[in-house]
Scaffold this motif. Sequence first.
Motif, short mmCIF file in Angstrom:
data_model
loop_
_atom_site.label_atom_id
_atom_site.label_comp_id
_atom_site.label_asym_id
_atom_site.label_seq_id
_atom_site.Cartn_x
_atom_site.Cartn_y
_atom_site.Cartn_z
N TYR A 6 0.86 -1.18 0.00
CA TYR A 6 0.00 0.00 0.00
C TYR A 6 0.89 1.23 0.00
O TYR A 6 1.45 1.61 1.04
CB TYR A 6 -0.92 0.00 1.22
N ILE A 7 1.01 1.84 -1.17
CA ILE A 7 1.96 2.94 -1.31
C ILE A 7 1.57 4.14 -0.46
O ILE A 7 2.43 4.85 0.07
CB ILE A 7 2.11 3.35 -2.79
N ASP A 8 0.26 4.38 -0.29
CA ASP A 8 -0.17 5.52 0.53
C ASP A 8 0.22 5.33 1.99
O ASP A 8 0.73 6.24 2.65
CB ASP A 8 -1.67 5.74 0.40
N ALA A 9 0.01 4.10 2.51
CA ALA A 9 0.39 3.81 3.90
C ALA A 9 1.91 3.89 4.06
O ALA A 9 2.42 4.39 5.08
CB ALA A 9 -0.11 2.43 4.31
N PHE A 10 2.63 3.42 3.05
CA PHE A 10 4.10 3.45 3.08
C PHE A 10 4.61 4.89 3.16
O PHE A 10 5.47 5.22 3.99
CB PHE A 10 4.65 2.77 1.82
N VAL A 11 4.06 5.75 2.31
CA VAL A 11 4.50 7.15 2.27
C VAL A 11 4.13 7.88 3.56
O VAL A 11 4.96 8.61 4.13
CB VAL A 11 3.91 7.87 1.04
N VAL A 12 2.90 7.69 4.03
CA VAL A 12 2.46 8.38 5.24
C VAL A 12 3.28 7.94 6.45
O VAL A 12 3.76 8.76 7.24
CB VAL A 12 0.95 8.13 5.50
N THR A 13 3.45 6.62 6.59
CA THR A 13 4.19 6.09 7.74
C THR A 13 5.64 6.57 7.73
O THR A 13 6.14 7.09 8.74
CB THR A 13 4.16 4.56 7.74
N ASN A 14 6.30 6.40 6.60
CA ASN A 14 7.71 6.80 6.52
C ASN A 14 7.86 8.32 6.61
O ASN A 14 8.82 8.81 7.21
CB ASN A 14 8.33 6.29 5.22
N GLY A 15 6.91 9.04 6.02
CA GLY A 15 6.98 10.49 6.09
C GLY A 15 6.86 11.01 7.51
O GLY A 15 7.62 11.88 7.93
N LEU A 16 5.91 10.45 8.26
CA LEU A 16 5.73 10.89 9.65
C LEU A 16 6.93 10.51 10.51
O LEU A 16 7.38 11.31 11.34
CB LEU A 16 4.45 10.27 10.22
N MET A 17 7.44 9.30 10.32
CA MET A 17 8.60 8.87 11.09
C MET A 17 9.82 9.72 10.76
O MET A 17 10.57 10.14 11.66
CB MET A 17 8.89 7.39 10.82
N ASP A 18 10.02 9.99 9.47
CA ASP A 18 11.15 10.84 9.07
C ASP A 18 11.01 12.25 9.64
O ASP A 18 12.00 12.87 10.05
CB ASP A 18 11.25 10.92 7.54
N PHE A 19 9.79 12.75 9.66
CA PHE A 19 9.54 14.09 10.19
C PHE A 19 9.90 14.16 11.68
O PHE A 19 10.56 15.10 12.14
CB PHE A 19 8.08 14.46 9.98
N VAL A 21 11.99 12.14 13.23
CA VAL A 21 13.44 11.97 13.32
C VAL A 21 14.16 13.29 13.05
O VAL A 21 15.10 13.67 13.76
CB VAL A 21 13.91 10.88 12.34
N LEU A 22 13.71 14.00 12.03
CA LEU A 22 14.33 15.29 11.69
C LEU A 22 14.11 16.31 12.80
O LEU A 22 15.01 17.10 13.12
CB LEU A 22 13.77 15.81 10.37
N MET A 23 12.93 16.30 13.41
CA MET A 23 12.67 17.23 14.50
C MET A 23 13.54 16.91 15.71
O MET A 23 14.05 17.81 16.38
CB MET A 23 11.19 17.21 14.89
N ILE A 93 22.90 11.26 14.88
CA ILE A 93 21.76 11.55 15.77
C ILE A 93 20.45 11.11 15.15
O ILE A 93 19.56 10.57 15.83
CB ILE A 93 21.72 13.06 16.11
N SER A 94 20.31 11.32 13.84
CA SER A 94 19.07 10.92 13.18
C SER A 94 18.87 9.41 13.23
O SER A 94 17.75 8.93 13.42
CB SER A 94 19.05 11.41 11.73
N LEU A 126 3.92 8.40 17.54
CA LEU A 126 3.94 9.86 17.36
C LEU A 126 3.78 10.57 18.71
O LEU A 126 4.44 11.58 18.97
CB LEU A 126 2.82 10.28 16.41
N THR A 127 2.91 10.02 19.55
CA THR A 127 2.71 10.61 20.88
C THR A 127 3.99 10.52 21.70
O THR A 127 4.40 11.48 22.36
CB THR A 127 1.57 9.88 21.62
N ILE A 128 4.63 9.34 21.66
CA ILE A 128 5.90 9.17 22.37
C ILE A 128 6.95 10.14 21.84
O ILE A 128 7.70 10.75 22.60
CB ILE A 128 6.40 7.71 22.23
N GLY A 129 6.99 10.29 20.52
CA GLY A 129 7.96 11.19 19.91
C GLY A 129 7.74 12.64 20.31
O GLY A 129 8.69 13.35 20.65
N VAL A 130 6.49 13.08 20.29
CA VAL A 130 6.18 14.46 20.68
C VAL A 130 6.51 14.70 22.15
O VAL A 130 7.07 15.74 22.52
CB VAL A 130 4.70 14.78 20.40
#
Length: 261
Positions: A6-19, A21-23, A93-94, A126-130
């Motif tokens: 599922y490309i949409d789930a792949f992009v959303v999941t990886n995008g959020l995780m990368d975001f 990580v970058l923060m 660090i990332s 995401l909650t843990i990350g924030v």
Amino acid sequence: MQYEFYIDAFVVTNGLMDFLVLMFTDEILHRKARLGVLFLASVLGAVVSAVLFLWMSDYLLYQMVIHFILNPLMLVFAFGEKKEKRLLEDWIISYLAMILLGGAMQWLYYGIGRGRHFVLCLLGVLTIGVFGLCVVERYRRIEGKVYEVKICQDDRELEVAAYYDSGNLLTDPYVKEPVQIIDEEMIRPLMEEKQMRKRLIPFHSLGKENGWITVITAEKMIIRKRKEQIEVCPVVLGLGRKELFSGTGYHMLLNEKNLRG
């Protein structure tokens, strides 16, 4: 065996995780990158990663391209680093952040969710990350206001960690000097050895309109942080209860007037 992708789930999941990580990387290394740039970098990274996944048949080669080409390029785009040393710091660090968040995801999805409720587990990560970002930010704010202080009296010196308290405006009304609040237990040996004279001055605080605090006067105070150094001669020290500093990591509250300007 066939797998559904599922490309949409792949992009959303990886995008959020990368975001996230970058923060984390930005916060820990204090890069001061714009949030929009970090978000754009994470989205582009996730999209390119999905395209490469569909295009490349060799999974090992795909992993090498992701880790050694795409991710470094994403970091360069996000933080604009040109120096190799700083880019290496970003990369290390990332990946540490990625390991922590990935481990949390594995624990939630397989350990708690038993391989189900992927979206809920992702929201949990995401909650843990924030929450982690908030903790790091709070620590950075406190650490940025902690100074090394040396109290000097004759031939004796006492070194303490001191917190810059912008709310401490207490002034000795008799000698017109700003008052620092120090842990009474820390200063007691020096007071007793040098027989420093105690006196009382009035003070006002939130919830207590009129009160008295015991103060002493020391010969000199040296405030240091990195290359900055400030000398205060003489210095008025208010004696604070040990409970005031319990669990803080510092034993003194600097007066706002000593560091202003």
